[in-house]
Structures are given as structure tokens and as C-alpha cells.
Design a protein around this motif. Sequence first.
Motif, PDB file in Angstrom:
ATOM      1  N   SER A   1      14.910  21.519  67.216  1.00 37.45           N
ATOM      2  CA  SER A   1      13.819  20.787  66.638  1.00 37.45           C
ATOM      3  C   SER A   1      14.568  19.252  65.777  1.00 37.45           C
ATOM      4  CB  SER A   1      13.221  21.488  65.308  1.00 37.45           C
ATOM      5  OG  SER A   1      14.257  21.838  64.317  1.00 37.45           O
ATOM      6  N   GLY A   2      13.586  18.411  65.754  1.00 35.97           N
ATOM      7  CA  GLY A   2      14.050  17.189  65.128  1.00 35.97           C
ATOM      8  C   GLY A   2      14.896  16.418  66.078  1.00 35.97           C
ATOM      9  N   ASP A   3      16.092  15.776  65.531  1.00 37.23           N
ATOM     10  CA  ASP A   3      16.886  14.996  66.247  1.00 37.23           C
ATOM     11  C   ASP A   3      17.960  15.836  66.673  1.00 37.23           C
ATOM     12  OD1 ASP A   3      18.274  15.316  63.828  1.00 37.23           O
ATOM     13  OD2 ASP A   3      18.360  13.040  63.425  1.00 37.23           O
ATOM     14  N   ARG A   4      18.012  17.017  66.143  1.00 39.29           N
ATOM     15  CA  ARG A   4      19.131  18.056  66.545  1.00 39.29           C
ATOM     16  C   ARG A   4      20.463  17.516  66.171  1.00 39.29           C
ATOM     17  NH1 ARG A   4      19.182  17.338  71.991  1.00 39.29           N
ATOM     18  NH2 ARG A   4      20.502  19.100  72.422  1.00 39.29           N
ATOM     19  N   ARG A   5      20.548  17.256  64.958  1.00 38.46           N
ATOM     20  CA  ARG A   5      21.849  16.740  64.319  1.00 38.46           C
ATOM     21  C   ARG A   5      21.995  17.781  62.908  1.00 38.46           C
ATOM     22  NH1 ARG A   5      24.512  12.329  66.216  1.00 38.46           N
ATOM     23  NH2 ARG A   5      23.596  11.077  67.655  1.00 38.46           N
ATOM     24  N   SER A   6      23.334  17.607  62.631  1.00 37.05           N
ATOM     25  CA  SER A   6      23.607  18.525  61.314  1.00 37.05           C
ATOM     26  C   SER A   6      22.968  17.892  60.268  1.00 37.05           C
ATOM     27  CB  SER A   6      24.923  18.405  61.391  1.00 37.05           C
ATOM     28  OG  SER A   6      25.773  17.413  61.370  1.00 37.05           O
ATOM     29  N   PRO A   7      22.658  18.371  59.093  1.00 39.75           N
ATOM     30  CA  PRO A   7      21.813  17.732  57.860  1.00 39.75           C
ATOM     31  C   PRO A   7      22.730  16.572  57.126  1.00 39.75           C
ATOM     32  CG  PRO A   7      22.632  20.052  57.315  1.00 39.75           C
ATOM     33  CD  PRO A   7      23.307  19.958  58.841  1.00 39.75           C
ATOM     34  N   VAL A   8      23.906  16.673  57.082  1.00 43.74           N
ATOM     35  CA  VAL A   8      24.632  16.021  56.312  1.00 43.74           C
ATOM     36  C   VAL A   8      25.760  14.746  57.039  1.00 43.74           C
ATOM     37  CG1 VAL A   8      26.446  15.662  54.416  1.00 43.74           C
ATOM     38  CG2 VAL A   8      24.947  17.536  54.434  1.00 43.74           C
ATOM     39  N   PHE A   9      26.503  15.373  57.937  1.00 48.29           N
ATOM     40  CA  PHE A   9      27.474  14.481  58.662  1.00 48.29           C
ATOM     41  C   PHE A   9      26.731  13.921  59.678  1.00 48.29           C
ATOM     42  CE2 PHE A   9      30.856  17.125  56.818  1.00 48.29           C
ATOM     43  CZ  PHE A   9      30.900  16.504  55.363  1.00 48.29           C
TER      44      PHE A   9
END
Length: 761
Positions: A84-92
Motif C-alpha cells: 500500500s502507499g508508496d511502499r517505503r518504511s515509515p521513518v527512514f
Amino acid sequence: MTGFSVDTKLFQELGELLVAKESTALVELVKNAYDADATLVTVTGVNLGDATSGSIVVSDDGVGMDGGEFRRGFLTIAGRTKNSGDRRSPVFGRRYTGEKGVGRLASHKLGTVVEVQSRKAGPAPRGAIALPPAISEVVARIDWRAIEALETLDQIDGSGAVRVDEHAKPSKPDSGTTLKISPLRTAWSDRIRSSFLREAATLAPLAATWKKLPDGIVAEELLFETLPIRDQQTGDPGFEVVFGGDLNLGDRLLPDVAAAASWIAELSFDRDTGMLRIALSPTKAGVRNAPGAEGFRLEKNLGPGAGPSFTGRILQRSQASWEAEVQGIRVFMEGFRVSPYGDLRDDWLGLERTYLSRQKRQLTSLATLNADQIPAGLEAEELVVQGNHAYMGGIFLHRSSSPGLEMVVSREGFLPGAAFDFITQWARVTTDLIVRLGSVARKEAKEIKNQQRVAQRDAALRSDVNETPTALRVREHALQVERSFANIQQAVERNDFVTATREARELQPNLSEIREMADQFGSEAVQWRVLASLGAELAAFVHEINAVGLQISALARELENALTIDDLARTRTAIRKARQRALDLADRIRRNATYLVDATSFEGRRRRARLTLRDRFETVRLFFESRIEQKNITLINDIPADIRSPPMFPSELSGIFTNLLSNAVKFSDAGGRIEVSAREHGGFCEVQVSNTGAAVDLSRARRLFDAFVSTTERPDAILGQGMGMGLTITRAFVQEYGGEIDFIAPSSGFATAVRFRIPMR
């Protein structure tokens, strides 16, 4: 109520299907830690040889999970949290390494019970450089044996097979997740453990395959300082994996030394621009072993979207091997190893296959490149191909720029297809370029034997002023061959085969001498003719430079005068005119430089090819453009765009066009015309150059091809006095291929015409 009932055997089936082996399972758990913004993950094995008491602990310092995230993520098989979304980790902001949400099945593959302790980090904005302290904790236990004892998955709730406890206050201030897997599914034998340790050593790429190379390692600059192995955003503190306990790697990472390589190559493809780039350089050690070693660079536009984007670095050891744990060229997706590429028994580039079946031929993969861009190889270069043991390297891919690459369900490689074939093709081209440059560098120049040197000196003393020593030697050997053949014929006619055999044996040294002289001087003949042709036009170039120098001096005076004008508008107008003249002069110099480089470069005499006649003529035309404009000559290039020459050196065809066009410009009157045409006719490539102006007496035209018979009676103001060698050199070029050249009767409207014909085959 109607619905599906899912057997608990699903976990066993999915685990076997999606996680093929123990090392793959641990890689999936490490990837989960990376996706959770961890900077450090430790993988510890305890008493692995005993399945009952053995355990594996995977601990990270990532963002952790709260109760809801644990249920949506860890307890939801094939969940969508990473799709889902941009498929990236939430912080880094790391690009997720997993897509299907089945990494948790890795714990099922490894053991029968998994205990999870996860401390959830507090809120942090995207792009933060560190994680805040933990604010909550989840403690869970999954008993796979208890689940498998049930019949269907809907019986799990309330069975105690899965327990989840949430705590508002974390047990430690630092966030992170720890998984303890015990008992183990199977005892780790020495074979399983050794296999894992070998693969774990390259779970992440070795520093030598992507980090900045030590200063002075390579003789020539490559493509990258540091290769982008992961799709990371600015501020990411990095990621490290540490193996401990029974999984401690010990000294297995020792070969992380680029200085041990003989050659280093880097390659990249950008799917947005379509540009492929390859750069190779010998190391200092490589140059010591092969002093003639030189680097090589290639840029080739394959077209946007031709394949997935990738980068890579390959280190090769000539006549040596890397350590077994790290040898081979591996593939990495977001910095994590994609098995089995580069394994000891994997041959995804076909290097072992070529090594075992190598033949006396050139490398076939390099035929995919433009012949004008790569160095010519030796005839039997495939004999020096080495297997995977001689290479260490990495090919690096990113999720966002790798469409068409899909993992097989077992996580063991990519599905076959054009995308991975594209990567394979260019990685193999790069290794073969290393082989070619290495083999060419190791070829020693032939040293003239002492007896040959003495023979040459003797011939120099005996030859007269009309003959070179080499020509005398060839003629004497040829006469001896003629006498020997006559003696052999007479001996055979009288059935004296003993004498015939003796004469044949004595004939051999003369033939060998002729062959060696042909090898020595024949390969140089092309460049001799090219340089002679260029020398014939040297006067034109000198006049051109003088003319440009005079115009530059005049331009300087104009600029100086412009500075004395009081009216700003007039000053600007004068400067603009001077600027345009300067640009015209720069373009004029560029055209001349293009011609000179084209005529004298290594590429122009390295390999024969079928050349586009029209393009080759246009390159030469630029050299004469200034004089053509000054004499107001109309030049018509009527050569069809699709006609090609028979296989020739580019510099040979340029030399022919240079001499013929030079004469046409000299003898055309002001306001005259020159026409160049070509056709394929009767198995020949025919080219005709016609011009107005002075006519040639056809009855005496043939003598104009003799050396030092100049066609120019007075010097041309720009092209200078002819040397009487242009047509002689041109005839030599044409006759080299069995062709013919002559003056012919011109068509209506022209005074002179020259035509040359070269057989197409």
C-alpha cells in the motif's frame, strides 16, 4: 453460514513452497528488520546441532509493532502492509524489500514455536535521523505444533496456540523486535551450517563490490565512487547484520580486498535514458603482470525501457581464484542477496560452460556491440576464459526501477523472462571485455630475430637506390622459390622423388621468410597509406590554419574597435557580429579536427566493416567546406543512404574520398559544380566523382596515377601545391581489394570524372 474452511496444513504447505531452505528463511527475517527501519539486526544460533534445545534469535532495533500492527502484519498471511502507499518504511523512507507479506512463514520453516517481543517506537516524522523511545510493547507466542494439531484455521482463536499480550509500558526504553525460535524443526548438521555460513557471508554485498575503492587501486577512472546498492533517502543511518553464537562468521570476510584483483569493471543501465555504460581498468597488480594493459569505456544507447535499471562492479583475478565463500558474481535487490545467482553450483552467466568447452575462437557475446567501439580480439581468445572462481562482484537492483523482475515463489531467483535476460547479457559482455583486454595486453610484441636483423642489414648493403632492403629480400626469396619449383617439376618428370622431396624441404625456409615479412609489414601497410594520404593534404590543412589565424586576428581588431564606440546599441551590435564570427571559426576548426581524428585514429584502421558511403563522404566533405564556400562551388552528394562498401577499414575509404574530392575542388572553377554518386552494379560498388572546370586528356589520364605526377600546375590558394601522390595512394587503396580506378568520359555539364569500382565480395 457458507464460506471457506482453511486447513491448518496451509502453513506447512506455504512454508515449504515460499521458503525453500534455512538460509532463505533467515534472509526473510533480516529483510523484515530492514523494512522496520532497524539500523542493527543480530542473528544468533544457540546449540543448533540439537533440535530440541536449539534456538535461533533474531533481534533488531527498528520501529517495532503495537498490537494492531502485529495482528495486521505478522498474523495476516499474505497481508498488504507492504503493497500500500508508496511502499517505503515509515521513518527512514526505505524502499520495502518484501512485497507479499509472507516473511513470517520463515519462522515456521525454522522452528516449531516462535516467541515475539516488540516494543513500539513513538511517533517520528519521515526523514528523521533516529527513532524515538518505545511507548508500548507486544509479547506474543505462536505454537506451530499446536496450530497443526487443529483441523482448520478458524479453530485457532481460543485454542491457546497463539497468544498476544499488549502492555502500555514497555519493558525497555529502546524500540525493536526480538524473535526467538525454538525448538528447531531439524538439527543443523555440519553441512547445513557450512552452507548457511557460506551464504551469510554474502547476504549483504562485500565492501569491495560497492564502496569507494582505495586510492591508486585502478589505473584509470571507473564509473562510480560508491555504487547505490539500496533505494535509500537522505538521512538513513544505514543497516548492519551481525551473526553470533553458532552462526558466527569468524574470518570468512577476509577477501574484501580490491587490491587482489587484476581487473575491475563497473557497468550501469538507466532505463529512463536508455544509456548503457561500461568502464574497465587494470589494477596496479594487473599492470605489473601485463604492462600493456589499458582501460576501456563504452557508452551505448539501447533505448529507454530496454531493460531494468542496474549497476554493478566486477573484480577479476587473472590466473587465480577468489576464496570459495565470495567467488562468483551475485545479484542483489535493495542490498540483499538474491539466491542462487553466484552460488558455487550456479552458472547464470555461462562462464563455467564456456570455460569447460572453450575453443579457438573469439568471444561471441561481444558481437552484440558495435564493432567500431571495442578493441579487436585475438583469434583464439576464448581459450583464456576463466570460470566463476576468477570473479567476485555484485549486480545491484532497485524495486522501483526493475519492472519485469518477479521472484519465484520459493525466493530462489527470478522468473525467466526478458528483463533478467537483459541483465545477464550485459553482465556477460562485461566479463568478456575483461577477457579480451587481458588477452590483448598479455600478447607480447614480436621481437625481430637476430638472424632476421642480420639479413636485413645485408640486404641494405646490397640494394640499390631504386629498391628498399625489404623489397630486395622478398624478390630474392621469390626467385629462389621459382627455381625450387622448377627443380621439383623436373625431378617429378623424371620420377626422381628423392630430389623433389629434398627441393621441397629446402623451399620451406624461403616461404617462411616471405610469410614472416608479410606478417610484419602487411599489417602496417594500411596505416602507411593513410598517413601518406593525410600528408598529401597537409598543405591544405596548413593553409586552413593560416586562414583561420588571420580571421582570428581580424576578429580581435573588431572587438577592440567595438570597445571604442560611444553608442551602446552600436557596441552591442558589433559584439554580436563578432560573437557569430567566433562561433563560425570554432565550427570551422571543429570540422577540421573531426576529419583529422577520423583519419588518424586507431578506430579508423582497427577492423574492416561495411561502411555507409554517404556518411563517410560527409565526414570528408567537412574538411573542404571552407574552400568550397569560398569558391562558391555547388556540391551534390547523390550517394544513396543505403549503399555500403564491401568490408574496408574506415580510414581507407576516407583516404579515397579525400584525394578525389581534393582534386575536384582544386580543378573546379569558381561557381562550379561537383557531383558524387554511387551504385551497386554487376557485383561491384561503383563511386563516381565529377566536376566542372579543367578537363583531363583521357588519352594521357592513366599516367596521372603514377607517383609524383602532379595534377596541379599552380598552387591552390587554400589547398596548396599537389605532391603528385594523391591518385597513386588512392589507386593503392582501390587495388588492395581487387578494384580498379580510372578517369572516364564525364556526363553532360561536367569537365572531368573519376570512377572507382570495388568488388562487393
